[in-house]
Design a protein around this motif. Structure first.
Motif, PDB file in Angstrom:
ATOM      1  N   VAL A 111       0.870  -1.172   0.000  1.00  0.00           N
ATOM      2  CA  VAL A 111       0.000   0.000   0.000  1.00  0.00           C
ATOM      3  C   VAL A 111       0.909   1.224   0.000  1.00  0.00           C
ATOM      4  CG1 VAL A 111      -1.693   1.324   1.318  1.00  0.00           C
ATOM      5  CG2 VAL A 111      -1.840  -1.167   1.250  1.00  0.00           C
ATOM      6  N   HIS A 112       0.749   2.094  -0.984  1.00  0.00           N
ATOM      7  CA  HIS A 112       1.537   3.319  -1.088  1.00  0.00           C
ATOM      8  C   HIS A 112       0.785   4.427  -0.353  1.00  0.00           C
ATOM      9  CE1 HIS A 112       4.423   1.955  -4.268  1.00  0.00           C
ATOM     10  NE2 HIS A 112       3.540   0.984  -4.250  1.00  0.00           N
ATOM     11  N   ALA A 113       1.034   4.543   0.949  1.00  0.00           N
ATOM     12  CA  ALA A 113       0.310   5.517   1.780  1.00  0.00           C
ATOM     13  C   ALA A 113       0.749   6.942   1.468  1.00  0.00           C
ATOM     14  CB  ALA A 113       0.526   5.214   3.256  1.00  0.00           C
ATOM     15  N   GLU A 147      -7.944  14.994   1.613  1.00  0.00           N
ATOM     16  CA  GLU A 147      -9.055  14.051   1.746  1.00  0.00           C
ATOM     17  C   GLU A 147      -8.751  12.990   2.795  1.00  0.00           C
ATOM     18  OE1 GLU A 147      -9.855  12.144  -1.956  1.00  0.00           O
ATOM     19  OE2 GLU A 147     -10.014  14.010  -3.058  1.00  0.00           O
ATOM     20  N   SER A 148      -9.792  12.337   3.242  1.00  0.00           N
ATOM     21  CA  SER A 148      -9.643  11.215   4.151  1.00  0.00           C
ATOM     22  C   SER A 148      -8.847  10.116   3.453  1.00  0.00           C
ATOM     23  CB  SER A 148     -11.028  10.698   4.541  1.00  0.00           C
ATOM     24  OG  SER A 148     -10.914   9.551   5.336  1.00  0.00           O
ATOM     25  N   THR A 158      -0.057   9.728   8.337  1.00  0.00           N
ATOM     26  CA  THR A 158       1.195   9.014   8.099  1.00  0.00           C
ATOM     27  C   THR A 158       2.353   9.997   8.012  1.00  0.00           C
ATOM     28  OG1 THR A 158      -0.015   7.262   6.947  1.00  0.00           O
ATOM     29  CG2 THR A 158       2.360   7.386   6.576  1.00  0.00           C
ATOM     30  N   ILE A 159       2.145  11.130   7.339  1.00  0.00           N
ATOM     31  CA  ILE A 159       3.185  12.162   7.274  1.00  0.00           C
ATOM     32  C   ILE A 159       3.492  12.688   8.673  1.00  0.00           C
ATOM     33  CG2 ILE A 159       3.709  14.499   6.472  1.00  0.00           C
ATOM     34  CD1 ILE A 159       2.169  13.772   3.889  1.00  0.00           C
ATOM     35  N   ALA A 160       2.448  12.951   9.466  1.00  0.00           N
ATOM     36  CA  ALA A 160       2.642  13.445  10.835  1.00  0.00           C
ATOM     37  C   ALA A 160       3.408  12.430  11.676  1.00  0.00           C
ATOM     38  CB  ALA A 160       1.295  13.760  11.476  1.00  0.00           C
TER      39      ALA A 160
END
Length: 78
Positions: free
Chosen positions: A31-33, A52-53, A59-61
């Motif tokens: 999965v490319h988050a 968007e949701s 993930t960045i945070a």
């Protein structure tokens, strides 16, 4: 003592989560988050991450807070 802000530089950040399957639990997909995100936050600047949701904000945070290691790219805090 007053805390001073430090610049943050994010370059080509990516996070891929493996999907494991089969009896041997091998990686069957990813999965490319987050894929190829770059930005710079100057000292004293305030930034909001909006999207968007499911677009990768959390993930960045987590990667910025060093809770999740990135799959690629770099995070530099001066």
């Amino acid at each position: 003592m007053i805390a001073t802000a430090h610049p943050i530089d994010v370059r080509n950040l990516s996070k891929h989560f493996p999907i494991l399957g089969g009896v041997l639990r091998r990686e069957v997909a990813r999965v490319h988050a987050v894929d190829d995100v770059s930005f710079h936050v100057a000292a004293g600047e305030t930034v909001g991450l909006v999207g968007e949701s499911g677009c990768g904000k959390s993930t960045i945070a987590r990667m910025l807070a060093r809770l999740t290691p990135p799959s690629g790219g770099s995070i530099t805090v001066d």
